[in-house]
Design a protein around this motif. Structure first.
Motif, PDB file in Angstrom:
ATOM      1  N   PHE A  67      45.957 -17.374  11.250  1.00 26.34           N
ATOM      2  CA  PHE A  67      45.828 -18.804  10.965  1.00 26.34           C
ATOM      3  C   PHE A  67      46.483 -19.205   9.666  1.00 26.34           C
ATOM      4  CE2 PHE A  67      41.970 -17.578  13.302  1.00 26.34           C
ATOM      5  CZ  PHE A  67      42.336 -18.136  14.505  1.00 26.34           C
ATOM      6  N   THR A  68      47.647 -18.650   9.392  1.00 23.41           N
ATOM      7  CA  THR A  68      48.380 -19.041   8.197  1.00 23.41           C
ATOM      8  C   THR A  68      48.790 -20.502   8.307  1.00 23.41           C
ATOM      9  OG1 THR A  68      49.302 -16.846   8.246  1.00 23.41           O
ATOM     10  CG2 THR A  68      50.282 -18.369   6.711  1.00 23.41           C
ATOM     11  N   THR A  69      49.223 -20.869   9.485  1.00 23.66           N
ATOM     12  CA  THR A  69      49.728 -22.220   9.680  1.00 23.66           C
ATOM     13  C   THR A  69      48.603 -23.129  10.133  1.00 23.66           C
ATOM     14  OG1 THR A  69      51.767 -21.212  10.411  1.00 23.66           O
ATOM     15  CG2 THR A  69      51.510 -23.553  10.809  1.00 23.66           C
TER      16      THR A  69
ATOM     17  N   ASP B 265      61.586  -5.082  17.091  1.00 25.30           N
ATOM     18  CA  ASP B 265      62.020  -4.035  16.145  1.00 25.30           C
ATOM     19  C   ASP B 265      60.973  -2.936  16.002  1.00 25.30           C
ATOM     20  OD1 ASP B 265      60.621  -5.029  13.161  1.00 25.30           O
ATOM     21  OD2 ASP B 265      60.727  -6.430  14.814  1.00 25.30           O
TER      22      ASP B 265
ATOM     23  N   SER C  15      49.568 -14.942  14.299  1.00 23.20           N
ATOM     24  CA  SER C  15      50.298 -13.752  13.829  1.00 23.20           C
ATOM     25  C   SER C  15      51.329 -13.157  14.787  1.00 23.20           C
ATOM     26  CB  SER C  15      49.314 -12.643  13.414  1.00 23.20           C
ATOM     27  OG  SER C  15      48.634 -13.056  12.257  1.00 23.20           O
TER      28      SER C  15
ATOM     29  N   GLY D  24      52.468 -15.160   6.957  1.00 24.81           N
ATOM     30  CA  GLY D  24      51.544 -14.226   6.317  1.00 24.81           C
ATOM     31  C   GLY D  24      51.040 -13.191   7.285  1.00 24.81           C
TER      32      GLY D  24
ATOM     33  N   ALA E 170      62.147 -11.736  14.864  1.00 21.61           N
ATOM     34  CA  ALA E 170      62.325 -12.856  13.939  1.00 21.61           C
ATOM     35  C   ALA E 170      62.579 -12.321  12.542  1.00 21.61           C
ATOM     36  CB  ALA E 170      61.089 -13.753  13.962  1.00 21.61           C
ATOM     37  N   GLU E 171      61.879 -11.238  12.231  1.00 18.76           N
ATOM     38  CA  GLU E 171      61.991 -10.651  10.895  1.00 18.76           C
ATOM     39  C   GLU E 171      63.372 -10.037  10.660  1.00 18.76           C
ATOM     40  OE1 GLU E 171      58.888 -10.466   8.843  1.00 18.76           O
ATOM     41  OE2 GLU E 171      58.761  -8.316   8.399  1.00 18.76           O
TER      42      GLU E 171
ATOM     43  N   GLY F  92      54.173 -14.379  15.048  1.00 16.77           N
ATOM     44  CA  GLY F  92      55.436 -14.559  14.331  1.00 16.77           C
ATOM     45  C   GLY F  92      56.105 -15.902  14.557  1.00 16.77           C
ATOM     46  N   LYS F  93      55.320 -16.921  14.885  1.00 21.63           N
ATOM     47  CA  LYS F  93      55.893 -18.248  15.142  1.00 21.63           C
ATOM     48  C   LYS F  93      56.583 -18.808  13.897  1.00 21.63           C
ATOM     49  CE  LYS F  93      51.899 -19.901  16.269  1.00 21.63           C
ATOM     50  NZ  LYS F  93      51.162 -18.631  16.121  1.00 21.63           N
ATOM     51  N   SER F  94      55.896 -18.722  12.770  1.00 21.31           N
ATOM     52  CA  SER F  94      56.475 -19.307  11.549  1.00 21.31           C
ATOM     53  C   SER F  94      57.714 -18.544  11.112  1.00 21.31           C
ATOM     54  CB  SER F  94      55.435 -19.306  10.423  1.00 21.31           C
ATOM     55  OG  SER F  94      54.301 -20.034  10.830  1.00 21.31           O
ATOM     56  N   THR F  95      57.662 -17.218  11.232  1.00 18.49           N
ATOM     57  CA  THR F  95      58.826 -16.405  10.879  1.00 18.49           C
ATOM     58  C   THR F  95      60.006 -16.804  11.770  1.00 18.49           C
ATOM     59  OG1 THR F  95      57.279 -14.604  10.404  1.00 18.49           O
ATOM     60  CG2 THR F  95      59.609 -14.041  10.496  1.00 18.49           C
TER      61      THR F  95
ATOM     62  N   ASN G 117      58.430 -11.322  20.634  1.00 16.09           N
ATOM     63  CA  ASN G 117      58.824 -11.069  19.244  1.00 16.09           C
ATOM     64  C   ASN G 117      58.400  -9.674  18.772  1.00 16.09           C
ATOM     65  OD1 ASN G 117      59.893 -11.736  16.700  1.00 16.09           O
ATOM     66  ND2 ASN G 117      57.886 -12.417  15.957  1.00 16.09           N
TER      67      ASN G 117
HETATM   68  N1  LIG Z   1      58.093  -6.232  12.220  1.00 17.86           N
HETATM   69  C1  LIG Z   1      58.082  -7.535  12.438  1.00 17.86           C
HETATM   70  N2  LIG Z   1      57.159  -8.301  11.854  1.00 17.86           N
HETATM   71  C2  LIG Z   1      57.180  -9.618  12.090  1.00 17.86           C
HETATM   72  C3  LIG Z   1      58.131 -10.212  12.942  1.00 17.86           C
HETATM   73  N3  LIG Z   1      57.898 -11.543  12.985  1.00 17.86           N
HETATM   74  C4  LIG Z   1      56.833 -11.764  12.186  1.00 17.86           C
HETATM   75  N4  LIG Z   1      56.387 -10.620  11.641  1.00 17.86           N
HETATM   76  C5  LIG Z   1      55.251 -10.462  10.714  1.00 17.86           C
HETATM   77  O1  LIG Z   1      54.067 -10.830  11.401  1.00 17.86           O
HETATM   78  C6  LIG Z   1      53.175 -11.497  10.494  1.00 17.86           C
HETATM   79  C7  LIG Z   1      52.778 -12.846  11.039  1.00 17.86           C
HETATM   80  O2  LIG Z   1      53.905 -13.692  11.087  1.00 17.86           O
HETATM   81  P1  LIG Z   1      53.782 -15.292  11.062  1.00 17.86           P
HETATM   82  O3  LIG Z   1      55.160 -15.816  11.240  1.00 17.86           O
HETATM   83  O4  LIG Z   1      53.024 -15.745   9.876  1.00 17.86           O
HETATM   84  O5  LIG Z   1      52.912 -15.509  12.362  1.00 17.86           O
HETATM   85  P2  LIG Z   1      52.376 -16.892  12.993  1.00 17.86           P
HETATM   86  O6  LIG Z   1      52.481 -16.759  14.471  1.00 17.86           O
HETATM   87  O7  LIG Z   1      53.055 -18.043  12.371  1.00 17.86           O
HETATM   88  O8  LIG Z   1      50.844 -16.847  12.596  1.00 17.86           O
HETATM   89  P3  LIG Z   1      49.817 -18.084  12.415  1.00 17.86           P
HETATM   90  O9  LIG Z   1      50.486 -19.115  11.561  1.00 17.86           O
HETATM   91  O10 LIG Z   1      48.649 -17.463  11.782  1.00 17.86           O
HETATM   92  O11 LIG Z   1      49.511 -18.571  13.778  1.00 17.86           O
HETATM   93  C8  LIG Z   1      53.902 -11.568   9.159  1.00 17.86           C
HETATM   94  O12 LIG Z   1      53.458 -10.520   8.342  1.00 17.86           O
HETATM   95  C9  LIG Z   1      55.350 -11.405   9.537  1.00 17.86           C
HETATM   96  O13 LIG Z   1      56.091 -10.831   8.494  1.00 17.86           O
HETATM   97  C10 LIG Z   1      59.108  -9.346  13.555  1.00 17.86           C
HETATM   98  O14 LIG Z   1      59.985  -9.772  14.315  1.00 17.86           O
HETATM   99  N5  LIG Z   1      59.026  -8.036  13.275  1.00 17.86           N
END
Ligand SMILES: Nc1nc2c(ncn2[C@@H]2O[C@H](COP(=O)(O)OP(=O)(O)OP(=O)(O)O)[C@@H](O)[C@H]2O)c(=O)[nH]1
Ligand SMILES: [Mg+2]
Length: 366
Positions: free
Chosen positions: A93-95, A246, A71, A89, A273-274, A73-76, A243
């Motif tokens: 552990f979305t990914t 914002d 979480s 998500g 990233a968002e 924000g790697k995938s984002t 990340n």
């Molecule tokens: N405000 C904000 N939210 C973010 C940002 N990047 C990601 N998010 C949110 O953080 C949450 C997790 O983002 P993912 O990209 O799924 O995170 P991840 O690291 O891939 O997570 P896993 O796949 O579980 O390891 C989501 O709800 C995104 O919308 C950001 O730069 N700003």
């Protein structure tokens, strides 16, 4: 006692033993034993064939792995930087698979890999940690992704990777071991080496080496000596991206900056990233950290191809280029002409050993 328990016992003993001159040798021995056991465990567990999604073929000119807790924000980030569509998500552990994406920057194709959120303890073989490690080991650069509110995740993961034989931002220790049939251990070292001959000999013996010439040209620790003996360590450069900036105010940003500075990271890149903030700077930094050399080929009597450079690692030579463009070249290489930073003068005639610089123009004459 099983391998796992044995590993755990040694890890506990290391954690409980204070590190000082008197215990250095003992800890070194424990670490040597630990490395051996972990290798055995990896061997045992890799018997069953690869799992789905982990055998990501390497594409592009370089591969960068995104490493970070769930979480962050790697995938984002992957989606924002590349053409990939990795599921994101708000739950952890979305990914669950490695998702590749391609980033084109400065005419270079950079493959980014979104790997599952790493968890502490993955090194013990828990979860899919082991497969994740093998993806990371083959990357050219590790991009640690940290949440601006939890920069501690960075240090935890870096330590976790270290435990798994991944040496970050370091180069292989200057230690050479030449095994012999007899004659015992002959230690040769330069003045700056502080380890005693006894410690070096005992560490080697721990790995079953009793006859060898050992040349140590750098002030290594016992652990680095172990690394040199084991020869299965990988040395990878890294950078840190923070990340979700914002969401953070100045106080949070400052705390995160201070924390990372204490950890030896003074050039983390802040992004959202968002909100797609800071991404251009990030791309630029990734490109710089990869230390690539772009070579524009110019056919004899023609014009250079500035659109599709040949991309090589820093230190690449004319011979490396020749090998890459025609494997059938054997023996037919005569000389090359170089224009650019590595050339003494425009069009300098050079041989196969000539080292190229970024953005050189090259003609190979055969
Ligand atoms: N405000 C904000 N939210 C973010 C940002 N990047 C990601 N998010 C949110 O953080 C949450 C997790 O983002 P993912 O990209 O799924 O995170 P991840 O690291 O891939 O997570 P896993 O796949 O579980 O390891 C989501 O709800 C995104 O919308 C950001 O730069 N700003
Ligand atoms: Mg993800």
């Amino acid at each position: 006692m099983g391998l796992e328990e044995e590993i755990q016992e040694i890890e506990e003993e290391i954690a409980e033993t204070p590190y000082n001159k008197a215990t250095e040798e003992h800890i070194g021995r424990l670490k040597a034993k630990l490395s051996k056991l972990k290798d055995e465990l990896a061997e045992k567990e890799s018997g069953g064939g690869g799992g789905g999604g982990y055998d990501v073929p390497k594409h592009g000119d370089a591969t960068v792995a995104l490493v970070g807790f769930p979480s962050v924000g790697k995938s984002t980030l992957l989606n924002a930087l590349t053409n990939a569509e990795s599921e994101t998500g708000s739950y952890e552990f979305t990914t669950l698979e490695v998702v590749p994406g391609m980033l084109k920057h400065e005419k270079v194709d950079i493959q980014l890999l979104d790997v599952p959120g790493l968890i502490e303890g993955a090194s013990g073989g828990r979860g899919r940690g082991r497969e994740v490690m093998s993806v990371l080991r083959s990357a050219d650069l590790l991009l640690f992704v940290a949440d601006v509110f939890e920069p501690e995740g960075y240090s935890k993961l870096r330590d976790e990777l270290h435990e798994n034989g991944i040496r970050i931002d370091a180069s292989p220790p200057d230690v050479h071991i030449d095994r012999r049939d007899r004659g015992g251990v002959d230690v040769r070292k330069t003045d700056e080496v502080s380890l005693s001959d006894d410690v070096i000999e005992n560490t080697l013996r721990e790995h079953g080496i009793v006859n060898a010439i050992v040349v140590v040209r750098e002030d290594v620790t016992v652990e680095e000596l172990n690394d040199a003996i084991l020869d299965n360590r990988v040395y990878i450069d890294s950078m840190v991206v923070v990340n979700k900036v914002d969401l953070a105010d100045e106080t949070v940003l400052e705390r995160t900056r201070d924390f990372l500075a204490d950890e030896g990271v003074d050039s983390a890149v802040g992004v959202s990233a968002e909100e797609e903030l800071g991404l251009e700077t990030l791309k630029e930094r990734i490109f710089e950290e990869l230390d690539l050399v772009r070579v524009y080929l110019r056919p004899q009597g023609g014009d250079p191809d500035y659109e599709e450079p040949l991309v090589l690692e820093e230190g690449a030579t004319v011979g490396d280029v020749a090998e890459k463009i025609h494997r059938d070249l054997d023996g037919s290489f005569r000389y090359a002409n170089v224009w650019g930073e590595s050339a003494k003068h425009e069009g300098q005639q050079v041989g196969e050993d000539h080292e190229l610089a970024d953005e050189d123009v090259l003609t190979i004459v055969r």
